[in-house]
Enzyme design. Sequence first.
Site, mmCIF file in Angstrom:
data_model
loop_
_atom_site.group_PDB
_atom_site.id
_atom_site.type_symbol
_atom_site.label_atom_id
_atom_site.label_comp_id
_atom_site.label_asym_id
_atom_site.label_seq_id
_atom_site.Cartn_x
_atom_site.Cartn_y
_atom_site.Cartn_z
ATOM 1 N N SER A 173 6.863 4.202 1.006
ATOM 2 C CA SER A 173 7.245 3.115 1.793
ATOM 3 C C SER A 173 7.859 2.904 2.666
ATOM 4 O O SER A 173 7.351 4.163 3.594
ATOM 5 C CB SER A 173 8.437 2.526 0.677
ATOM 6 O OG SER A 173 9.863 2.570 1.192
ATOM 7 N N LYS A 174 8.396 2.262 3.540
ATOM 8 C CA LYS A 174 9.248 2.277 5.065
ATOM 9 C C LYS A 174 10.127 3.273 5.013
ATOM 10 O O LYS A 174 10.526 3.971 5.930
ATOM 11 C CB LYS A 174 9.636 0.949 5.347
ATOM 12 C CG LYS A 174 8.068 0.713 5.878
ATOM 13 C CD LYS A 174 8.637 -0.990 7.167
ATOM 14 C CE LYS A 174 7.754 -1.914 7.549
ATOM 15 N NZ LYS A 174 8.205 -3.209 7.059
ATOM 16 N N ARG A 175 10.453 3.881 3.511
ATOM 17 C CA ARG A 175 11.963 4.831 3.740
ATOM 18 C C ARG A 175 11.614 6.048 3.756
ATOM 19 O O ARG A 175 12.140 6.464 4.067
ATOM 20 C CB ARG A 175 12.591 4.108 2.186
ATOM 21 C CG ARG A 175 13.141 3.310 2.023
ATOM 22 C CD ARG A 175 13.414 3.343 0.347
ATOM 23 N NE ARG A 175 12.753 3.369 -0.107
ATOM 24 C CZ ARG A 175 12.636 4.658 -1.694
ATOM 25 N NH1 ARG A 175 13.080 5.726 -1.341
ATOM 26 N NH2 ARG A 175 11.292 3.890 -2.382
#
Length: 464
Positions: free
Chosen positions: A239-241
């Site tokens: 994910s964007k993390r």
Amino acid sequence: MSDLRVRFAPSPTGYLHIGGARTALFNYLLARKLGGTFILRIEDTDVERSTQESVDAILQAMDWLGLSYDEGPFYQTERFDLYKEKVQQLLDEGKAYKCYCSADELDTKREAAMARGDKPQYDGTCRDLDPRDDDAPYVIRFKSKKEGVTSFNDRIKGTISFNNQELDDMIIQRTDGTPTYNFVVVIDDAEMGLTLVVRGDDHVNNTPRQIQIYEALGYPVPEFAHVPMILGADKKRLSKRHGATSVMAYRDMGYLPEAMVNYLVRLGWSFGDEEIFSMDDLIEKFTLENVGRSAGVFNPEKLLWLNEHYIKTGDPQRLGELLGEYLTTLGHPPTDGIDLAEVVKTLQDRSKTMVEMAEKAVFYVTEAVEFDQSAADKFLTAEQVPVFEALVAQLEQCSFDAEGVEAAFKTVLEQTGLKFGKVGQPTRVALSGGTSAPGIYEVILVLGRERSIQRLKDAIARIG
Ligand code: GLU
């Protein structure tokens, strides 16, 4: 031509992310390898969340990666008549029914089931109702099998079986008349003649429901291959993390499409211990048999390493064209008279990304050299003036090629009695603004006689 027909079927609700791009790539490679057909279908039935911007972004990203398709793009929103027809067919054959249960009723039942510790499932209240003819809002549900198992032989995961008891009667048409994903995906895959469906394994649980729909509509069931997820370094779903997940964000950060393709394919597929694959290699070597069963872990360092490799070995002419675009984005559109392919040759061994290369190339194309203050303080001093003047005199008359420029320097060294470093480094600062530019002869040749001389004169003026 083989009769293999595969597809990529993105929902246009955002950019093309790493996982979607890998699915598209795997499908593309299979089609190209086996002489099959690669279809692009835009799954835009979720009208609320689908946007034209996202469609454009997906098309652009596929184009950038070089994933050309043979048919499509097809848009599901243009096929609603077909879906309606199929809903009617199922209703007429008693394989689907209208369900009048309200959202509130369903919520209450769901909560009760969960309180009992049961899996929340539609309880079939309307399954055997006599057909009603009133205005009450309804959805249409598929009458799924209640006994036996539905199984399929996944090309990656092996045999997967589901107890039909586990599958409740899913909604195939919403209250507003729009059809749902699990229903239309079957109609499209069947009508478009798909022989193999390759997609992310987040769709494994949808497959038995879809198989029952194929059977109910009398369609042949294609083969399935579910590709394992991509995880971040912490083993959580990517994910964007974990950094950028949009494919095009990597282009913007200076990655080459061939690096991205090479990286994507290795997220789940391997060929011995080889790491470097061109698209042509992949078309030759890719097979589903070599797709692993465990999740791929996204590793940005490896992507960077591949990018560095492709920059180092790339064709200077092509990289030069790209460099022009990155320079323009940096606000330094290339000036006339600078051969960007030649610029690339001086920088491709020292740049990990095209953005880094562009930053290093700014001094070549800019009219006003920006000086690194400490380099200027150290190297652009009064004692350099006669050295620069001698160099200007030589550069004005030397033959303007590698030997000529080298000879010009040699003469200056003889005239001044200085060591090379005492001439080369100040010259590098005068021409590039700093001390880290490529070899000074190369820099002079790329800048050209006029520009090099002008910059030396400017440096003299600056010192003065
Ligand atoms: N549109 C679905 C998605 O983007 C893919 C459907 C499929 O591959 O069957 O997840």
